[in-house]
Design a protein around this motif. Structure first.
Motif, PDB file in Angstrom:
ATOM      1  N   ASP A 267      -1.963   4.530  -4.416  1.00  0.00           N
ATOM      2  CA  ASP A 267      -2.771   5.119  -5.516  1.00  0.00           C
ATOM      3  C   ASP A 267      -1.588   5.578  -6.658  1.00  0.00           C
ATOM      4  OD1 ASP A 267      -4.803   5.058  -4.616  1.00  0.00           O
ATOM      5  OD2 ASP A 267      -5.073   6.955  -3.900  1.00  0.00           O
ATOM      6  N   ALA A 268      -0.291   5.904  -6.179  1.00  0.00           N
ATOM      7  CA  ALA A 268       0.849   6.059  -7.213  1.00  0.00           C
ATOM      8  C   ALA A 268       1.534   4.873  -7.905  1.00  0.00           C
ATOM      9  CB  ALA A 268       1.818   6.881  -6.563  1.00  0.00           C
ATOM     10  N   GLY A 269       0.849   3.623  -7.514  1.00  0.00           N
ATOM     11  CA  GLY A 269       1.219   2.384  -8.146  1.00  0.00           C
ATOM     12  C   GLY A 269       2.333   1.615  -7.316  1.00  0.00           C
ATOM     13  N   TYR A 270       2.606   1.984  -6.024  1.00  0.00           N
ATOM     14  CA  TYR A 270       3.466   1.070  -5.212  1.00  0.00           C
ATOM     15  C   TYR A 270       2.700   0.065  -4.588  1.00  0.00           C
ATOM     16  CZ  TYR A 270       7.159   4.565  -5.698  1.00  0.00           C
ATOM     17  OH  TYR A 270       8.041   5.376  -6.533  1.00  0.00           O
ATOM     18  N   ARG A 271       3.132  -0.869  -4.548  1.00  0.00           N
ATOM     19  CA  ARG A 271       2.783  -2.259  -3.813  1.00  0.00           C
ATOM     20  C   ARG A 271       2.574  -1.878  -2.345  1.00  0.00           C
ATOM     21  NH1 ARG A 271       5.109  -7.632  -5.535  1.00  0.00           N
ATOM     22  NH2 ARG A 271       3.169  -8.483  -4.129  1.00  0.00           N
ATOM     23  N   ILE A 272       1.603  -2.199  -1.576  1.00  0.00           N
ATOM     24  CA  ILE A 272       1.572  -2.192  -0.226  1.00  0.00           C
ATOM     25  C   ILE A 272       2.686  -2.939   0.567  1.00  0.00           C
ATOM     26  CG2 ILE A 272      -0.106  -3.806   0.150  1.00  0.00           C
ATOM     27  CD1 ILE A 272       0.390  -0.503   2.109  1.00  0.00           C
ATOM     28  N   ALA A 273       2.753  -4.107   0.090  1.00  0.00           N
ATOM     29  CA  ALA A 273       4.154  -4.804   0.707  1.00  0.00           C
ATOM     30  C   ALA A 273       5.362  -4.525   0.579  1.00  0.00           C
ATOM     31  CB  ALA A 273       3.987  -6.292  -0.111  1.00  0.00           C
ATOM     32  N   ASN A 274       5.535  -3.268  -0.405  1.00  0.00           N
ATOM     33  CA  ASN A 274       6.779  -2.826  -0.565  1.00  0.00           C
ATOM     34  C   ASN A 274       7.104  -1.622   0.138  1.00  0.00           C
ATOM     35  OD1 ASN A 274       7.822  -4.831  -2.364  1.00  0.00           O
ATOM     36  ND2 ASN A 274       7.104  -3.866  -4.092  1.00  0.00           N
ATOM     37  N   ILE A 275       6.031  -1.104   0.947  1.00  0.00           N
ATOM     38  CA  ILE A 275       5.872   0.358   1.469  1.00  0.00           C
ATOM     39  C   ILE A 275       5.489   0.339   2.836  1.00  0.00           C
ATOM     40  CG2 ILE A 275       5.572   1.529  -0.720  1.00  0.00           C
ATOM     41  CD1 ILE A 275       2.856   2.213   0.057  1.00  0.00           C
ATOM     42  N   ILE A 276       4.859  -0.944   3.270  1.00  0.00           N
ATOM     43  CA  ILE A 276       4.103  -0.730   4.505  1.00  0.00           C
ATOM     44  C   ILE A 276       5.073  -0.695   5.824  1.00  0.00           C
ATOM     45  CG2 ILE A 276       4.593  -3.382   4.768  1.00  0.00           C
ATOM     46  CD1 ILE A 276       1.320  -1.302   5.969  1.00  0.00           C
ATOM     47  N   SER A 277       6.502  -0.867   5.468  1.00  0.00           N
ATOM     48  CA  SER A 277       7.355  -0.893   6.688  1.00  0.00           C
ATOM     49  C   SER A 277       8.415   0.453   6.473  1.00  0.00           C
ATOM     50  CB  SER A 277       8.127  -2.004   6.791  1.00  0.00           C
ATOM     51  OG  SER A 277       7.503  -3.192   6.824  1.00  0.00           O
ATOM     52  N   LEU A 278       7.961   1.189   5.572  1.00  0.00           N
ATOM     53  CA  LEU A 278       8.848   2.477   5.297  1.00  0.00           C
ATOM     54  C   LEU A 278       8.443   3.527   6.227  1.00  0.00           C
ATOM     55  CD1 LEU A 278       8.781   2.887   1.194  1.00  0.00           C
ATOM     56  CD2 LEU A 278      10.636   1.883   2.662  1.00  0.00           C
ATOM     57  N   PRO A 279       9.514   4.383   6.718  1.00  0.00           N
ATOM     58  CA  PRO A 279       9.227   5.550   7.492  1.00  0.00           C
ATOM     59  C   PRO A 279       8.331   6.430   7.132  1.00  0.00           C
ATOM     60  CG  PRO A 279      11.579   5.622   6.767  1.00  0.00           C
ATOM     61  CD  PRO A 279      10.939   4.292   6.265  1.00  0.00           C
ATOM     62  N   ASP A 280       7.679   7.285   7.786  1.00  0.00           N
ATOM     63  CA  ASP A 280       6.827   8.547   7.389  1.00  0.00           C
ATOM     64  C   ASP A 280       7.470   9.274   6.307  1.00  0.00           C
ATOM     65  OD1 ASP A 280       5.135   7.172   8.937  1.00  0.00           O
ATOM     66  OD2 ASP A 280       4.735   8.733  10.318  1.00  0.00           O
ATOM     67  N   LEU A 281       8.836   9.606   6.676  1.00  0.00           N
ATOM     68  CA  LEU A 281       9.411  10.599   5.843  1.00  0.00           C
ATOM     69  C   LEU A 281       9.667   9.834   4.151  1.00  0.00           C
ATOM     70  CD1 LEU A 281      12.060  12.332   7.971  1.00  0.00           C
ATOM     71  CD2 LEU A 281       9.983  13.320   6.995  1.00  0.00           C
ATOM     72  N   GLU A 282       9.787   8.836   4.259  1.00  0.00           N
ATOM     73  CA  GLU A 282       9.926   8.427   2.976  1.00  0.00           C
ATOM     74  C   GLU A 282       8.499   8.158   2.095  1.00  0.00           C
ATOM     75  OE1 GLU A 282      11.714   6.547  -0.420  1.00  0.00           O
ATOM     76  OE2 GLU A 282      12.603   7.935   1.311  1.00  0.00           O
ATOM     77  N   LEU A 283       7.486   7.893   3.110  1.00  0.00           N
ATOM     78  CA  LEU A 283       6.223   7.670   2.227  1.00  0.00           C
ATOM     79  C   LEU A 283       5.871   9.138   1.730  1.00  0.00           C
ATOM     80  CD1 LEU A 283       4.454   5.666   4.916  1.00  0.00           C
ATOM     81  CD2 LEU A 283       5.147   4.798   2.583  1.00  0.00           C
ATOM     82  N   LEU A 284       6.250  10.246   2.635  1.00  0.00           N
ATOM     83  CA  LEU A 284       5.884  11.741   2.290  1.00  0.00           C
ATOM     84  C   LEU A 284       6.739  11.867   0.971  1.00  0.00           C
ATOM     85  CD1 LEU A 284       4.639  14.293   2.679  1.00  0.00           C
ATOM     86  CD2 LEU A 284       6.474  14.596   4.208  1.00  0.00           C
ATOM     87  N   ARG A 285       7.865  11.560   0.705  1.00  0.00           N
ATOM     88  CA  ARG A 285       8.764  12.074  -0.407  1.00  0.00           C
ATOM     89  C   ARG A 285       8.050  11.148  -1.707  1.00  0.00           C
ATOM     90  NH1 ARG A 285      12.027   9.789  -3.759  1.00  0.00           N
ATOM     91  NH2 ARG A 285      11.814   7.917  -2.993  1.00  0.00           N
TER      92      ARG A 285
END
Length: 308
Positions: free
Chosen positions: A67-85
């Protein structure tokens, strides 16, 4: 509990409830799992889908980041803490709509009232973390893409500078506290980063002298020696790749070994490791080091790159 349900029933969420809490559809979830070969849910022995609370939270964070504009392909593998940030930073930017609107209209009275209200409600440290940092990031992006004028950027900087300067007296330090100086290198006129590090360091009990921006190396060295500083805080906005790290290397060579050199700010984010220089690209990365300085004596030869 049904035989086909997991034993830890208190920790599971029914599939439909999980999707509703995360705010995505079953089709979207299946598409993400299939396209990126990830498992975002579980199945019972009989094939019934469910999620753990941890999986629901991860799915919620993924939705917030998209929703913030990030492509799912770029974030799907990020750790939860980075997603939270990422999600928290987006929420902070949304909360700054009134501030940004006042800046766009060049309404200094409304801007001043908005910022004064925020620092009164949050206190100086949370004001830096939740307002100043995301606000200046957003203004920098808007200035670069041409959606905010230089005049608006200057107006916000002036108001934030005034408030941060007023906040410095709220943190008295002990007479025997570790001493430091804060400034920006010669040619760097943006001083908010140096004001922020002065405020943060004083909150950790460090007696930091703010020297203003745009200071030549010889003046930085002279001020550090005359004030008895054990640390020099240098704020850099301009990328090191464009501005080169030569002046910082020269400053490190001119400073006595017992004076530590900290370099922070956006300009430090892509800076290569430098011998005898501690690099901090963001506020979060420097807080632990500041706590250490405020509560213990520095090593004889200062700090190293290991804090990067």
């Amino acid at each position: 509990m049904r035989d086909d349900e997991p034993r830890e029933a208190a920790c599971i969420v029914k599939f439909a409830d999980a999707l509703q809490r995360a705010g995505i559809s079953k089709l979207v979830l299946h598409a993400w799992e299939r396209r990126y070969d990830v498992q975002l849910s579980e199945r019972t022995a009989t094939g019934r889908r469910f999620m753990t609370e941890t999986q629901v939270e991860r799915l919620r964070l993924l939705k917030l980041c998209t929703d913030a504009g990030y492509r799912i392909a770029n974030i799907i593998s990020l750790p939860d803490l980075e997603l939270l940030r990422i999600a928290e930073q987006h929420a902070l930017r949304l909360d700054l709509c009134s501030t940004l609107d006042a800046a766009q209209r060049l309404d200094s009275a409304a801007l001043s009232a908005d910022l004064e209200r925020r620092v009164s409600e949050l206190g100086p440290l949370d004001f830096v973390r939740r307002v100043v940092s995301p606000l200046m990031d957003e203004i920098g992006k808007r200035w670069q893409d041409g959606t905010m004028s230089i005049a608006a950027e200057h107006l916000v900087s002036a108001e934030v500078r005034r408030i941060l300067s007023d906040c410095l007296h709220r943190f008295p330090v002990a007479p025997d506290a570790t001493r430091a100086v804060a400034t920006t290198p010669e040619g760097e006129l943006h001083e908010l980063g140096a004001l922020v590090i002065t405020l943060l360091s004083r909150s950790h009990g460090i007696d930091t002298l703010y020297l203003g921006p745009n200071l030549p190396n010889d003046q930085i060295v002279n001020a550090a020696l005359r004030s008895g500083a054990r640390v020099v805080f240098l704020s850099c906005l301009v990328s090191s790749r464009r501005n080169a790290s030569g002046p910082i290397v020269a400053l490190r060579g001119a400073l006595p070994p017992h004076i530590a050199l900290f370099v922070g700010g956006p300009g430090a984010s892509d800076m290569a490791p430098l011998d005898g220089v501690s690099i901090f690209p963001n506020i979060e990365s420097i807080n632990a080091a500041l706590r250490d300085i405020g509560t213990a004596a520095l090593p004889a030869r200062g700090l190293s790159n290991e804090t990067r």
